[in-house]
Enzyme design. Structure first.
Site, short mmCIF file in Angstrom:
data_model
loop_
_atom_site.label_atom_id
_atom_site.label_comp_id
_atom_site.label_asym_id
_atom_site.label_seq_id
_atom_site.Cartn_x
_atom_site.Cartn_y
_atom_site.Cartn_z
N SER A 88 0.82 -1.22 0.00
CA SER A 88 0.00 0.00 0.00
C SER A 88 0.86 1.27 0.00
O SER A 88 1.65 1.48 -0.90
CB SER A 88 -0.96 -0.04 1.19
OG SER A 88 -2.05 0.82 1.00
N ASP A 431 -5.35 -4.18 -2.98
CA ASP A 431 -4.38 -3.82 -1.95
C ASP A 431 -4.17 -4.99 -0.98
O ASP A 431 -5.11 -5.50 -0.38
CB ASP A 431 -4.93 -2.60 -1.20
CG ASP A 431 -3.91 -1.94 -0.31
OD1 ASP A 431 -3.08 -2.65 0.27
OD2 ASP A 431 -3.98 -0.70 -0.17
#
Length: 588
Positions: A88, A431
């Site tokens: 991320s 993610d």
């Protein structure tokens, strides 16, 4: 069709890619020299594989990883690192650094450039709209495209149109650690809850694919259309898209939809204020209804009263008396709303969206009615049609929560196992923070032979969640990992460094919570609130403060880091001596 060379860009192999093998072999020379400067001496075949993990955490994670790397450089540890692996927000920092082929040697000047860039807004809504209009033409358009053009671009102040494969030059010289970027398969994550090796997907400058399954494609061809291992259509995935894919779980579903709704509303207000008069009535209705559907979806998620939204939606749909299916469905959903669960309400919004699209949006964004407008007005209206396509496609993606859709490079490939990898034309990647907010599964693969994991946790909430999840993941999948239960971990008052050791079969883990009772004693909660995850920017002074706090976790524990590296080298040396003694005795 593919050329003979291109056929071989899809492969299944349990080993590392040829590019990674060559890059890490070259990097080992750099690591060996660095250890000597630290007073740690070992032979080249016993150089420890040291991994730095950067967790997710939005812009906070990006800045904190930069501060961490800066201090690792100052303390002469950075050149001892073999792999740099991010999730991320940490991937944003990494991908910006690797644009420079010698970033680890120029970190001081690069830090100044990045901080200045983050402090000065160069993001333009109109430019984001241009990107979106182009991206929305793709058949696999998803919220990841929207996120890249409107969120990542706004945070990083640039829309990077280079490719990840371009970074291969930055790693093949051995100057920099080898980078690994993490994602997870959306469908497999929902099935297995993240505790399944086949869920994890990695990106390096050389290959992209399912790590544990050893199924890869050349990074240059990620996103392209393949069938039976043959390239059918080359497609380019730029870095900004990748940054959007890696960093798409910044906020909750509600926060993310609010952001999307705000941007779409601003775009519509900006571009359509004076142009509704020249659009067909169905087009106007479809645009207004789509924006209200987002409001209704927010009501479904948050549990807030939907009465006002339903009234507005029925008013808009009532503009056309000949089309009644949408308004009938709208009324039916409203009448049963209170009796439905959150998931059922969200599904109802999607059903209503499909019906509205069917009745009012069938021609939305397809183009300008030919011959109806003079050339000058047609050009102006053409951009409006592009925006309407963006609105329509984005709303439909929200209603079905469609992220990271891309062509499956393994589609119908022969001899690929397990079989589910080859069955679908499309895969969805998201993610990795939604599974484990730090990429332990990628660096714990046996072929990477990791000896020491230095984990910097920039998460919000429990600063031990990542290592707890990693331990659980390893236990469920029979992967060697240190026992973490013997140490007290107070999430409200963490220390700055925890060391977890196991037997010789598993790596040592050093865990560093970002905000702790050493670098911000008595102010941990204040710092957590001040640097919340969904922040789009921080003032210059706040950025400097965050860089400093992150750096202190390295400088305050310099002796511990060196000791762990030295301990591993001594342990390795002992094993090598024992091996030699055994061989010598046996040959007698």
């Amino acid at each position: 069709m593919a050329t003979k060379d291109e056929v071989h860009h899809v492969h299944q192999s349990p080993g590392l890619s040829e590019g990674e093998v060559k890059a890490t072999h070259k990097r080992r020379e750099k690591v060996l020299m660095c250890l000597e400067t630290l007073g740690i001496y070992c032979e080249q075949n016993n150089v420890p594989n040291i991994v730095v993990l950067g967790s997710g955490g939005g812009l906070r994670a990006m800045i904190a990883l930069l501060g961490t790397l800066m201090e690792l450089k100052k303390q002469n540890f950075l050149d001892a690192v073999m792999y740099l692996c991010g999730v991320s927000g940490s991937t944003w920092c990494m991908s910006l650094l690797y644009e420079n082929g010698k970033w680890s040697e120029k970190l001081m000047s690069l830090e100044e450039e990045l901080c200045e860039s983050l402090s000065n807004s160069s993001w333009h809504l109109g430019k984001a709209e241009e990107y979106l209009e182009e991206l929305s033409k793709d058949e696999n358009y998803s919220l990841t495209d929207f996120w890249a053009a409107c969120f990542v671009y706004q945070i990083l102040q640039q829309f990077d149109e280079n490719e990840l494969a371009d970074h291969s030059e930055a790693v093949e010289t051995g100057v920099n650690p080898y980078p690994i970027y993490a994602a997870v398969d959306k469908e497999k994550l929902s099935e297995k809850g993240g505790n399944f090796p086949g869920t994890w997907f990695e990106f390096t400058p050389h290959s992209a694919g399912y790590t544990a399954l050893g199924a890869f494609v050349s990074t240059r061809y990620f996103g392209s259309e393949f069938e039976k291992g043959n390239l059918k259509k080359k497609k380019k995935k730029v870095l900004c898209y990748m940054q959007g894919l890696w960093g798409s779980a910044i906020g909750s579903m509600e926060e993310n939809i609010k952001f999307i709704r705000d941007i779409l509303g601003r775009l519509v207000q900006l571009r359509l204020r004076t142009l509704f008069v020249v659009l067909e009535r169905d087009t106007v209705i479809a645009c207004q209804a789509n924006l209200l559907l987002l409001d209704l979806q927010l009501c479904a998620i948050s549990g807030s009263d939907p009465k006002e939204v339903f009234e507005k939606l029925r008013s808009v749909l009532s503009d056309d008396k000949e089309k009644t299916a949408s308004i009938k469905l709208c009324t039916a959903i409203h009448n049963t709303w209170a009796m439905k669960t959150r998931e059922e309400r969200m599904a109802s919004c999607a059903e209503l969206g499909e019906q509205i699209e069917k009745e009012f949006g069938g021609h939305l964004g397809q183009g300008i009615p030919q011959g109806k407008l003079p050339p000058s007005q047609a050009v102006l209206l053409g951009s409006v049609w592009g925006l309407l396509r963006v609105v329509s496609k984005t709303v439909q993606c929200v209603l079905t929560w469609k992220w990271g859709t891309t062509h499956n490079f393994l589609y119908k490939s022969p001899n690929i196992k397990p079989s589910y990898l080859v069955e679908n034309k499309i895969i969805s990647l998201i993610d990795a923070g939604l599974a484990i907010n730090s990429a332990y599964p990628l660096v714990l693969q046996a072929q990477r032979q990791t000896d020491l994991i230095i984990s910097f946790d920039f998460s919000s909430g429990d600063p031990f969640e990542t290592i707890k999840k990693a331990a659980s993941y390893c236990q469920e999948n029979h992967i060697p990992f240190p026992n973490i239960k013997d140490q007290k971990m107070d999430e409200n008052n963490p220390s700055d460094c925890y060391i977890f050791r196991g037997d010789k079969s598993c790596p040592t883990v050093m865990h560093f919570p970002l905000f702790n009772n050493v670098n911000c004693s008595g102010e941990i909660e204040d710092y957590r609130k001040r640097f919340s995850t969904f922040r789009m920017s921080f003032p210059g002074e706040a950025i400097k403060d965050l860089l400093k706090k992150a750096g202190l976790n390295v400088s305050n524990n310099r002796a511990k880091i060196r000791n762990e590296i030295n301990r591993l080298v001594l342990s390795s040396r002992t094993k090598e001596l024992q091996k030699r003694v055994f061989v010598s005795f046996y040959t007698r």
